[in-house]
Scaffold this active site. Sequence first.
Site, short mmCIF file in Angstrom:
data_model
loop_
_atom_site.label_atom_id
_atom_site.label_comp_id
_atom_site.label_asym_id
_atom_site.label_seq_id
_atom_site.Cartn_x
_atom_site.Cartn_y
_atom_site.Cartn_z
N PHE A 142 0.85 -1.19 0.00
CA PHE A 142 0.00 0.00 0.00
C PHE A 142 0.88 1.24 0.00
CE2 PHE A 142 -2.41 3.47 1.85
CZ PHE A 142 -3.57 3.41 1.09
N ASP A 227 9.23 2.24 1.47
CA ASP A 227 8.09 3.00 1.97
C ASP A 227 7.93 2.66 3.44
OD1 ASP A 227 5.61 3.90 2.82
OD2 ASP A 227 4.56 3.33 0.98
N LYS A 256 2.77 9.32 8.41
CA LYS A 256 2.02 8.86 9.58
C LYS A 256 2.60 9.34 10.91
CE LYS A 256 -0.97 5.37 7.80
NZ LYS A 256 -0.60 4.80 6.51
C1 LIG Z 1 -0.80 5.11 5.09
C2 LIG Z 1 0.24 4.73 4.13
C3 LIG Z 1 0.50 5.50 2.99
C4 LIG Z 1 -0.33 6.70 2.63
O1 LIG Z 1 -0.19 7.71 3.57
P1 LIG Z 1 -1.21 8.97 3.56
O2 LIG Z 1 -0.63 9.89 4.59
O3 LIG Z 1 -2.57 8.44 3.92
O4 LIG Z 1 -1.19 9.53 2.19
C5 LIG Z 1 1.55 5.12 2.18
N1 LIG Z 1 2.30 4.05 2.45
C6 LIG Z 1 2.08 3.28 3.53
C7 LIG Z 1 2.98 2.13 3.81
C8 LIG Z 1 1.04 3.58 4.40
O5 LIG Z 1 0.80 2.81 5.46
#
Ligand SMILES: *Cc1c(COP(=O)(O)O)cnc(C)c1O
Length: 402
Positions: A142, A227, A256
Amino acid sequence: MSTAAAATKMSPETAALFEQYVIPNYKRFPLSLVRGEGSWVWDDQGRKYLDFFPGWGCNLLGHCPPAVVRAVQEQVAELIHVPNTWHMEAQGRWAKLLSERSFGGQAFFCNSGTEANEAAIKLARLHAPKERYKIITFEGGFHGRTYAAVSATAQPKYHEGIEPLVPGFVYAPFGDLDAVRAKVDRETAAIMVEPIQGEGGIRIPPAGFLEGLRKIADENGLLLIFDEVQAGCGRTGKWFAYQNFGVEPDVMTLAKSLCGGVAGGAMLATKEVAASLRPGMHAATFGGNPLAARAGIATIETIEQDNLLAAAGKLGGVFRELLEPLVAELPYVREFRQLGLMIGVELTVDATPLVQACMDRGLLINVTQGNVIRLLPALTSSEAEVREGCATLVEAIRSFKP
Ligand SMILES: *Cc1c(COP(=O)(O)O)cnc(C)c1O
């Protein structure tokens, strides 16, 4: 849920405002939160909840951590926002703190995870020779909801109805190095991966996987992008999740928990790679603003002063001690997965009713992928809170009739 039943759970006025004026793109529970402190939140009816998923993992230090509150209060009266046309001392200091705790690179600041990933994706293409533009990403991953980030997200449910996607993303099974090798061609620019898949269900990579990706990247002149939007910033007991595996990326994205609950995102890149992002190529108006910077600095300082990396490791062990035995005990509990305070309990059945069941018992949790209970508790949780919440969760899982 009928409106009458919902009305007993929260202010009917607030419910009516949402019904009339807020786009219903989230599945919201009929509960309105008004105040938070540490691992606890209160709703508008005065009920109190132990929060094992504070702020969707953003509230790394719990609700309203005093040092972050103080830093923001101080800063907001001094200078709220100035654009990146000028320098800001706090942004520079924040970048230094992040660089020193990771791989010594440089930072670009933005406001969210998806934006950090957009920056990384652009940088990968800018850094590569012209004919190389493809990025290999992983099934179950994600990366966010903006177009390139959602195109990088190899989960069909996020693509439904919004195609065509941004071209150039190639998907491989998470954990399968041979599949990755087979997908590299002369147009590949980068590999992008969550060191631990969060939304995908707290999936910890098999031994050697991240090392293998590093090797494939090096052999083929690709960038390796981690990420760490969910796993980073101390969540796993190390500053960054990759430090559990002894592999360094070229680029890393954070958001986050980066600012202890305040909105903020960052992309870090090695100096050599960062040089490909030159003036005018990318920007974020609010990126690295003084409020986010001060909150980000306060978050790092709190983690250090309160020894919270060690706490994440220790508390993670308490979750394991209390929850892992359910796998042997209950036929519908398939697996327990945990690194630091990233915790997943996979059921063999739909686990979504457990969110309400726990809420009714005064505990907030999350379920992802339909069957994985996901917990991202605060690093500041006390052991007593962890034991109390786990007792509630265990009781809810045991009395669950799948
Ligand atoms: C939550 C998340 C995102 C997206 O972050 P937002 O601040 O909602 O745009 C991207 N990568 C990972 C791994 C995430 O958990």
